[in-house]
Design a protein around this motif. Structure first.
Motif, PDB file in Angstrom:
ATOM      1  N   LYS A  26       5.654  -0.830 -77.694  1.00  0.00           N
ATOM      2  CA  LYS A  26       6.870  -0.744 -78.506  1.00  0.00           C
ATOM      3  C   LYS A  26       6.502  -0.388 -79.944  1.00  0.00           C
ATOM      4  O   LYS A  26       5.646  -1.020 -80.554  1.00  0.00           O
ATOM      5  CB  LYS A  26       7.627  -2.070 -78.475  1.00  0.00           C
TER       6      LYS A  26
ATOM      7  N   LYS B 154      15.404   2.681 -86.063  1.00  0.00           N
ATOM      8  CA  LYS B 154      16.189   1.642 -86.726  1.00  0.00           C
ATOM      9  C   LYS B 154      16.570   2.091 -88.141  1.00  0.00           C
ATOM     10  O   LYS B 154      15.802   1.919 -89.091  1.00  0.00           O
ATOM     11  CB  LYS B 154      15.406   0.324 -86.760  1.00  0.00           C
TER      12      LYS B 154
ATOM     13  N   HIS C  20      11.540   2.987 -80.977  1.00  0.00           N
ATOM     14  CA  HIS C  20      12.850   2.443 -81.337  1.00  0.00           C
ATOM     15  C   HIS C  20      13.198   2.898 -82.749  1.00  0.00           C
ATOM     16  O   HIS C  20      12.472   2.587 -83.706  1.00  0.00           O
ATOM     17  CB  HIS C  20      12.836   0.914 -81.288  1.00  0.00           C
TER      18      HIS C  20
ATOM     19  N   GLU D 100       8.526   0.509 -83.631  1.00  0.00           N
ATOM     20  CA  GLU D 100       9.792   0.555 -84.355  1.00  0.00           C
ATOM     21  C   GLU D 100       9.623   1.378 -85.622  1.00  0.00           C
ATOM     22  O   GLU D 100       8.653   1.191 -86.358  1.00  0.00           O
ATOM     23  CB  GLU D 100      10.246  -0.856 -84.726  1.00  0.00           C
TER      24      GLU D 100
END
Length: 240
Positions: A14, A47, A45, A16
């Motif tokens: 993961k 954001k 991800h 971000e």
């Protein structure tokens, strides 16, 4: 089990990316990470955050927003744009038109898209950067926001839904939550010192690791056990 099969089922790391379309350096990081999606085993991800909110919380101003040497910062942006092959074009009014006026409405626009039509977040973010940093358009304008959304593939109906969503409490709360989250990552990973955007957070080990700026990809690659092949990995493979 073959090595290729083992890699295929390996859990993706993961990653971000906290970003604000006010920042051309965020654009550089955004494009590089997307170019590496076919090459790195990662789950990216996106954001959107409000840089002004980060500044207010941490009480410091990023170098790009300081006016002590704007000529140097503009030249640095030009060098980076060429290196990363991102179409940033500066003019004399860029600091006034993009940076000094803030990006609250564009950030809410992206947040609303993320809530309602998340598959369009990548393309709309890119269109807003192009509007601000390539075409020198006013991204605080409702017309420019709409144009970016349509260029990204949103239908007029979906765009109307996004416009309505922008003013909803859940949108404001999500934007604030992501902004606060970026600051909290900084506090817990670098001894209470947060920075700004772009901020990249990796989740490869026992604890998250924070990387600030668009010049840390070689370190990010090492952290997630991948290979850095320059800002354009497909070109790297072609040369080989």
């Amino acid at each position: 089990m073959s090595v290729s099969l083992g890699r295929a089922i390996k859990m993706k790391t993961k990653i971000e990316l906290y970003y604000d379309v006010m920042s051309p350096f965020s654009w550089f990081a955004f494009e590089v990470l997307h170019r590496y999606k076919p090459h790195w085993n990662m789950d990216l991800h996106l954001k959107p955050v409000l840089l002004a909110g980060i500044i207010k919380t941490i009480g410091t101003t990023p170098e790009m927003l300081k006016s002590r040497n704007p000529h140097y910062h503009q030249e640095d942006i030009k060098r980076c744009a060429k290196y990363f092959n991102v179409p940033v074009e500066l003019n004399d009014n860029v600091y006034e038109s993009v940076i000094e006026r803030g990006t609250l409405m564009p950030c809410r626009f992206l947040t609303a898209i993320d809530l309602l039509h998340p598959s369009f977040l990548e393309r709309t973010s890119r269109e807003l950067w192009k509007s601000a940093w390539s075409k020198h358009e006013d991204i605080l304008s409702a017309e420019v926001l709409a144009s970016a959304g349509l260029a990204a593939g949103l239908t007029p109906k979906a765009l109307a839904e996004v416009k309505e969503q922008m003013g909803q409490p859940v949108t404001k709360q999500r934007l604030k939550a992501y902004t606060d989250e970026a600051v909290e990552h900084g506090r817990f990973t670098v001894l209470l010192q947060a920075f700004g955007v772009p901020t990249v957070v990796t989740h490869a080990g026992a604890k998250p690791e924070l990387f600030f700026g668009s010049d840390r990809f070689h370190l990010i690659a090492r952290e997630i056990n991948e290979t850095w092949m320059g800002p354009e990995p497909d070109t790297f493979h072609t040369k080989l």
